[in-house]
Design a protein around this motif. Structure first.
Motif, PDB file in Angstrom:
ATOM      1  N   GLU A 238       1.568  -1.096  -0.252  1.00  0.00           N
ATOM      2  CA  GLU A 238      -0.285   0.734  -0.038  1.00  0.00           C
ATOM      3  C   GLU A 238       0.955   1.433   0.243  1.00  0.00           C
ATOM      4  O   GLU A 238       0.261   2.386  -0.827  1.00  0.00           O
ATOM      5  CB  GLU A 238      -1.119  -0.586   1.439  1.00  0.00           C
TER       6      GLU A 238
ATOM      7  N   PHE B 240       0.739   4.105  -2.621  1.00  0.00           N
ATOM      8  CA  PHE B 240       0.626   5.376  -2.242  1.00  0.00           C
ATOM      9  C   PHE B 240       1.611   6.195  -3.147  1.00  0.00           C
ATOM     10  O   PHE B 240       1.140   6.891  -3.594  1.00  0.00           O
ATOM     11  CB  PHE B 240       0.687   5.732  -1.337  1.00  0.00           C
TER      12      PHE B 240
ATOM     13  N   ASN C   9       1.540   6.475  -7.248  1.00  0.00           N
ATOM     14  CA  ASN C   9       0.483   7.763  -7.573  1.00  0.00           C
ATOM     15  C   ASN C   9       0.592   9.234  -7.192  1.00  0.00           C
ATOM     16  O   ASN C   9       0.414   9.826  -8.239  1.00  0.00           O
ATOM     17  CB  ASN C   9      -1.348   7.534  -7.234  1.00  0.00           C
TER      18      ASN C   9
ATOM     19  N   ALA D 258      -8.209  13.114  -1.936  1.00  0.00           N
ATOM     20  CA  ALA D 258      -8.802  11.655  -1.803  1.00  0.00           C
ATOM     21  C   ALA D 258      -6.902  10.443  -1.636  1.00  0.00           C
ATOM     22  O   ALA D 258      -7.216   9.980  -1.343  1.00  0.00           O
ATOM     23  CB  ALA D 258      -8.995  11.121  -3.326  1.00  0.00           C
ATOM     24  N   LEU D 259      -5.839  10.812  -1.997  1.00  0.00           N
ATOM     25  CA  LEU D 259      -4.798  10.411  -2.000  1.00  0.00           C
ATOM     26  C   LEU D 259      -3.953  10.402  -0.604  1.00  0.00           C
ATOM     27  O   LEU D 259      -3.745   9.406  -0.075  1.00  0.00           O
ATOM     28  CB  LEU D 259      -3.890  10.199  -2.812  1.00  0.00           C
TER      29      LEU D 259
ATOM     30  N   ASN E 125      -5.600  10.703   2.553  1.00  0.00           N
ATOM     31  CA  ASN E 125      -6.794  10.053   3.040  1.00  0.00           C
ATOM     32  C   ASN E 125      -6.424   8.978   3.377  1.00  0.00           C
ATOM     33  O   ASN E 125      -6.927   8.051   3.966  1.00  0.00           O
ATOM     34  CB  ASN E 125      -8.234   9.691   2.706  1.00  0.00           C
ATOM     35  N   THR E 126      -5.610   8.219   1.988  1.00  0.00           N
ATOM     36  CA  THR E 126      -5.433   6.866   2.414  1.00  0.00           C
ATOM     37  C   THR E 126      -3.815   6.419   3.083  1.00  0.00           C
ATOM     38  O   THR E 126      -4.029   5.444   3.152  1.00  0.00           O
ATOM     39  CB  THR E 126      -4.815   6.435   0.380  1.00  0.00           C
TER      40      THR E 126
ATOM     41  N   GLU F 143      -1.166   6.500   5.344  1.00  0.00           N
ATOM     42  CA  GLU F 143      -1.163   6.262   7.112  1.00  0.00           C
ATOM     43  C   GLU F 143      -0.013   6.694   7.752  1.00  0.00           C
ATOM     44  O   GLU F 143       0.664   6.963   7.277  1.00  0.00           O
ATOM     45  CB  GLU F 143      -1.378   4.184   7.750  1.00  0.00           C
TER      46      GLU F 143
END
Length: 392
Positions: free
Chosen positions: A61, A65, A68, A93-94, A96-97, A99
């Motif tokens: 993930e 990230f 993108n 939006a990116l 928010n993904t 961590e």
């Protein structure tokens, strides 16, 4: 001389006994608080070791990230002003993904003070959500830690709530007495009040006080003594009089000191029974508390306002309103986590404030619950009386 020696030896014994009584009276309260402090420190050591020393693995993930983010930055140019809104939406939006653990070193978060702050949020059921265990072992230990820490915290709250309830009830009763005296002095002139006092004193002076019966009169009234012959009866009365004279000569406290010094197990048994009774009385004073709910709301408002005025001194991002909101969310154990602290280790010194504040809120909720129960009872009884058929 013997009496002076007995008095000089009895005074330090009385002082020691008074100190022991105070110690055993304070012991249950200190035991609860000390056990909670030790529990918090042990939890801080455990979580700082487990979560602070974990290895950060680059997951798929995280790679996705970064890809993108690189793709959005490559397609962006300085002349593409018409696509600015689309770019903002894609970036939002990116992000928010993402961590937080991808960009933060675990040792910086899970220090001793950070872990101690996390333990306090666990057993107080606040749970801000800013700090949370990531490893599987840390999650299991967090559940086990909360399973024993939350009942211990509620036990401390109940025990300290008794003390606060006693202080509040006594303060409120003294305030009511002072208020009644002021009202009596206003509405009752001095001459009339003096006349009423004189009438009361005359009424009391007319009461005839009978003297207590002597031992001879008591013995004469007993049937068992009357039945015996005169010589045995006189000998028995003489022995009782001698025993009574000896009991009057000996001070009562010397007997207790002699018993305590000759047989300390008796005193220990009494102290242990008193300590056990103190444990059994936890929560009794809180149930007896009866003060107006408006007074408790005022106490909560003043209590939170004092903390809201002090907290912005080290949390510079918070003003008075934000600090008031944060303290209210903390003391009510809601803990949204929307307000993050920059210096949680300073807030740990505020832990005593949190515990006392939670007790005040707990007392207010208990009073509100009692008032709601009384209201429901009145409503149900009123509805029952309305539905009852009238007797003709």
């Amino acid at each position: 001389k013997s009496k002076l020696r007995m008095a000089s030896t009895s005074q330090p014994l009385r002082g020691k006994r008074a100190c022991k009584q105070i110690f055993w009276a304070v012991f249950p309260h200190a035991c609860f608080i000390l056990s909670l402090v030790i529990y918090a420190f042990l939890g801080a050591l455990m979580f700082s070791h487990i979560e602070g020393n974990r290895k950060v693995n680059v997951s798929g993930e995280y790679r996705k990230f970064l890809q993108n983010l690189w793709y959005i930055s490559r397609n962006l140019s300085d002349n593409m002003t018409e696509n600015e809104e689309i770019f903002k939406e894609e970036i939002h939006a990116l992000l928010n993904t993402a961590e937080r653990d991808w960009f933060v070193n675990p040792k910086d978060i899970w220090t001793f003070f950070g872990s101690l702050f996390f333990c306090c949020t666990v057993f107080t059921t606040v749970g801000y959500g800013n700090t949370y265990p990531v490893t599987r072992i840390g999650k299991y230990l967090c559940m086990l830690y909360a399973l024993f820490g939350i009942p211990l915290m509620f036990l401390v709250l109940t025990d300290m709530g008794d003390i606060l309830a006693t202080v509040l009830s006594k303060s409120y009763s003294e305030f009511r007495k002072l208020q009644s005296k002021i009202l009596a002095s206003k509405f009752c002139p001095g001459s009339t009040c003096k006349k009423e006092d004189e009438l009361k004193s005359r009424a009391l002076s007319k009461v005839v006080i009978n003297e207590p019966l002597t031992i001879m009169e008591v013995l004469k009234s007993q049937a068992g003594v009357k039945r015996k012959p005169v010589k045995y009866r006189n000998a028995e009365i003489f022995e009782m009089l001698v025993a009574r004279a000896n009991e009057q000569r000996k001070p009562a406290r010397n007997k207790s000191i002699e018993r305590w010094s000759s047989c300390p197990e008796l005193a220990r048994g009494k102290t242990m029974s008193r300590v056990i009774e103190n444990f059994d009385k936890i929560g009794k004073q809180l149930e007896k508390l009866d003060v107006p709910i408006a007074l408790m709301v005022l106490v909560i408002f003043v209590y939170i306002s004092c903390a809201a005025a002090i907290l912005p001194n080290w949390e510079t991002r918070l003003d008075f309103q934000e600090a008031f909101y944060f303290c209210f969310i903390t003391l009510t154990t809601i803990g949204f986590g929307d307000t993050q602290l920059e210096h949680p280790k300073f807030f740990l010194f505020f832990s005593l404030y949190i515990i006392i504040g939670m007790e005040i809120v707990f007392i207010a909720f208990k009073l509100g619950q009692d008032r709601l129960i009384c209201l429901y009872k009145k409503v149900i009884s009123f509805c029952g009386e309305k539905k009852m058929p009238s007797k003709k």
